[in-house]
Design a protein around this motif. Structure first.
Motif, PDB file in Angstrom:
ATOM      1  N   PRO A 109      -4.309  -9.548 -16.354  1.00 14.51           N
ATOM      2  CA  PRO A 109      -4.725  -9.298 -17.737  1.00 14.51           C
ATOM      3  C   PRO A 109      -4.200  -7.983 -18.305  1.00 14.51           C
ATOM      4  N   GLU A 110      -3.809  -7.068 -17.427  1.00 17.56           N
ATOM      5  CA  GLU A 110      -3.239  -5.796 -17.846  1.00 17.56           C
ATOM      6  C   GLU A 110      -1.807  -5.715 -17.329  1.00 17.56           C
ATOM      7  N   CYS A 111      -1.111  -4.737 -17.790  1.00 21.17           N
ATOM      8  CA  CYS A 111       0.261  -4.478 -17.381  1.00 21.17           C
ATOM      9  C   CYS A 111       0.314  -3.015 -16.970  1.00 21.17           C
ATOM     10  N   GLY A 112       0.742  -2.724 -15.743  1.00 24.95           N
ATOM     11  CA  GLY A 112       0.847  -1.327 -15.331  1.00 24.95           C
ATOM     12  C   GLY A 112       0.649  -1.133 -13.852  1.00 24.95           C
ATOM     13  N   GLU A 113       0.214   0.071 -13.500  1.00 22.09           N
ATOM     14  CA  GLU A 113       0.126   0.481 -12.103  1.00 22.09           C
ATOM     15  C   GLU A 113      -1.170   1.253 -11.887  1.00 22.09           C
ATOM     16  N   GLU A 114      -1.752   1.094 -10.692  1.00 22.25           N
ATOM     17  CA  GLU A 114      -2.994   1.790 -10.362  1.00 22.25           C
ATOM     18  C   GLU A 114      -2.953   2.223  -8.903  1.00 22.25           C
ATOM     19  N   SER A 115      -3.412   3.451  -8.644  1.00 25.00           N
ATOM     20  CA  SER A 115      -3.442   3.954  -7.272  1.00 25.00           C
ATOM     21  C   SER A 115      -4.863   4.358  -6.886  1.00 25.00           C
ATOM     22  N   ASP A 119      -8.202  11.936  -0.403  1.00 21.37           N
ATOM     23  CA  ASP A 119      -7.608  13.141   0.162  1.00 21.37           C
ATOM     24  C   ASP A 119      -8.701  14.094   0.622  1.00 21.37           C
ATOM     25  N   ARG A 120      -8.330  14.901   1.593  1.00 21.56           N
ATOM     26  CA  ARG A 120      -9.233  15.908   2.164  1.00 21.56           C
ATOM     27  C   ARG A 120      -8.632  17.266   1.870  1.00 21.56           C
ATOM     28  N   THR A 121      -9.346  18.050   1.068  1.00 17.90           N
ATOM     29  CA  THR A 121      -8.830  19.352   0.647  1.00 17.90           C
ATOM     30  C   THR A 121      -8.997  20.378   1.762  1.00 17.90           C
ATOM     31  N   GLY A 122      -8.472  21.570   1.552  1.00 20.42           N
ATOM     32  CA  GLY A 122      -8.508  22.629   2.554  1.00 20.42           C
ATOM     33  C   GLY A 122      -9.909  23.015   2.989  1.00 20.42           C
ATOM     34  N   ASP A 123     -10.899  22.871   2.115  1.00 20.39           N
ATOM     35  CA  ASP A 123     -12.271  23.208   2.496  1.00 20.39           C
ATOM     36  C   ASP A 123     -12.999  22.033   3.152  1.00 20.39           C
ATOM     37  N   GLY A 124     -12.288  20.917   3.364  1.00 18.58           N
ATOM     38  CA  GLY A 124     -12.876  19.750   4.024  1.00 18.58           C
ATOM     39  C   GLY A 124     -13.503  18.732   3.099  1.00 18.58           C
ATOM     40  N   THR A 125     -13.497  18.997   1.794  1.00 16.90           N
ATOM     41  CA  THR A 125     -14.076  18.049   0.843  1.00 16.90           C
ATOM     42  C   THR A 125     -13.178  16.829   0.721  1.00 16.90           C
ATOM     43  N   VAL A 126     -13.800  15.651   0.712  1.00 20.74           N
ATOM     44  CA  VAL A 126     -13.072  14.381   0.614  1.00 20.74           C
ATOM     45  C   VAL A 126     -13.271  13.823  -0.790  1.00 20.74           C
ATOM     46  N   TRP A 127     -12.178  13.444  -1.401  1.00 19.63           N
ATOM     47  CA  TRP A 127     -12.160  12.931  -2.779  1.00 19.63           C
ATOM     48  C   TRP A 127     -11.486  11.568  -2.822  1.00 19.63           C
ATOM     49  N   LEU A 128     -11.920  10.738  -3.749  1.00 14.58           N
ATOM     50  CA  LEU A 128     -11.189   9.526  -4.114  1.00 14.58           C
ATOM     51  C   LEU A 128     -10.662   9.746  -5.517  1.00 14.58           C
ATOM     52  N   THR A 129      -9.362   9.558  -5.682  1.00 18.03           N
ATOM     53  CA  THR A 129      -8.753   9.663  -7.005  1.00 18.03           C
ATOM     54  C   THR A 129      -8.158   8.309  -7.365  1.00 18.03           C
ATOM     55  N   VAL A 130      -8.584   7.788  -8.504  1.00 21.66           N
ATOM     56  CA  VAL A 130      -8.029   6.549  -9.050  1.00 21.66           C
ATOM     57  C   VAL A 130      -7.195   6.952 -10.262  1.00 21.66           C
ATOM     58  N   THR A 131      -5.906   6.638 -10.200  1.00 23.95           N
ATOM     59  CA  THR A 131      -4.970   6.987 -11.259  1.00 23.95           C
ATOM     60  C   THR A 131      -4.278   5.709 -11.719  1.00 23.95           C
ATOM     61  N   ALA A 132      -4.088   5.581 -13.011  1.00 24.55           N
ATOM     62  CA  ALA A 132      -3.417   4.381 -13.513  1.00 24.55           C
ATOM     63  C   ALA A 132      -2.773   4.647 -14.864  1.00 24.55           C
ATOM     64  N   PHE A 133      -1.864   3.778 -15.205  1.00 26.70           N
ATOM     65  CA  PHE A 133      -1.406   3.642 -16.583  1.00 26.70           C
ATOM     66  C   PHE A 133      -1.341   2.137 -16.842  1.00 26.70           C
ATOM     67  N   SER A 134      -1.840   1.739 -18.009  1.00 26.99           N
ATOM     68  CA  SER A 134      -1.901   0.305 -18.286  1.00 26.99           C
ATOM     69  C   SER A 134      -1.920   0.040 -19.783  1.00 26.99           C
ATOM     70  N   ARG A 135      -1.660  -1.207 -20.092  1.00 32.30           N
ATOM     71  CA  ARG A 135      -1.836  -1.718 -21.453  1.00 32.30           C
ATOM     72  C   ARG A 135      -2.187  -3.192 -21.322  1.00 32.30           C
ATOM     73  N   ALA A 136      -2.812  -3.722 -22.328  1.00 34.79           N
ATOM     74  CA  ALA A 136      -3.245  -5.117 -22.303  1.00 34.79           C
ATOM     75  C   ALA A 136      -2.045  -6.055 -22.217  1.00 34.79           C
ATOM     76  N   ALA A 137      -2.195  -7.100 -21.401  1.00 38.74           N
ATOM     77  CA  ALA A 137      -1.151  -8.114 -21.283  1.00 38.74           C
ATOM     78  C   ALA A 137      -1.640  -9.477 -21.758  1.00 38.74           C
ATOM     79  N   LYS A 138      -2.933  -9.715 -21.692  1.00 37.57           N
ATOM     80  CA  LYS A 138      -3.518 -10.999 -22.104  1.00 37.57           C
ATOM     81  C   LYS A 138      -4.278 -10.793 -23.407  1.00 37.57           C
ATOM     82  N   TRP A 139      -4.434 -11.855 -24.164  1.00 39.19           N
ATOM     83  CA  TRP A 139      -5.115 -11.760 -25.455  1.00 39.19           C
ATOM     84  C   TRP A 139      -6.529 -11.218 -25.322  1.00 39.19           C
ATOM     85  N   TYR A 140      -7.241 -11.624 -24.272  1.00 41.26           N
ATOM     86  CA  TYR A 140      -8.633 -11.182 -24.139  1.00 41.26           C
ATOM     87  C   TYR A 140      -8.725  -9.701 -23.777  1.00 41.26           C
TER      88      TYR A 140
END
Length: 172
Positions: A109-115, A119-140
């Motif tokens: 339904p969309e067009c693009g990429e998502e990751s 990652d674990r930073t130097g202080d040991g903190t763990v993060w989830l990062t969701v990155t994307a670029f998209s645009r609508a591909a379907k009418w809905y």
């Protein structure tokens, strides 16, 4: 990986050009603190790499492999109705970061990429990062306008919350 199968031109940009968003696409960047420590990082990485996080979100996952790897096809089914075919473009499995990105295929339904990157930073903190670029591909998706973008933001935030639940008790 045959680039002509993808529904957009900038295949791999989530890895090659962090923060890049092609003209006409909408960017998405959601970073969620998951917890702390090496054990939690390993558990979070495994949940992301094996589709466990996505399944725990309540979406259907049909993949051509049990683990994310380049060229693995995966179809996410939303609400039991909407099928979103994708192909894994890149993966990372390193001592302090692990994850993958998919690109949309015809029928999504969309067009693009998502990751999805843990990652674990130097202080040991763990993060989830969701990155994307998209645009609508379907009418809905186009008809949904701002509501569609709101759902994408909510989905990315929910990924972080679910990953935090899956790794509860793993901090060390």
């Amino acid at each position: 990986m045959p680039p002509n199968d993808f529904t957009y031109d900038d295949v791999g940009a989530t890895l090659d050009r962090p923060g890049f968003c092609p003209q006409g696409f909408r960017p998405l960047h959601v970073r969620t603190r998951v917890g702390e420590g090496h054990d939690l990082f390993r558990r979070a990485a495994e949940a992301v790499m094996t589709w466990e996080m996505h399944r725990a979100l309540g979406v259907g996952v049909a993949a051509t492999a049990d683990r994310a790897a380049p060229d693995v096809d995966v179809t996410i089914t939303l609400a039991g109705l909407i099928k979103a075919p994708c192909r894994v473009i890149w993966t990372a499995e390193e001592p302090r970061r692990a994850g993958w990105a998919y690109g949309t295929l015809s029928g999504h339904p969309e067009c693009g990429e998502e990751s999805f990157l843990v990652d674990r930073t130097g202080d040991g903190t763990v993060w989830l990062t969701v990155t994307a670029f998209s645009r609508a591909a379907k009418w809905y998706a186009r008809a949904g306008g701002p509501a569609t973008r709101g759902l994408q933001q909510a989905y990315a935030r929910r990924c972080g919350a679910v990953l935090r639940q899956l790794t509860a008790g793993q901090e060390a």
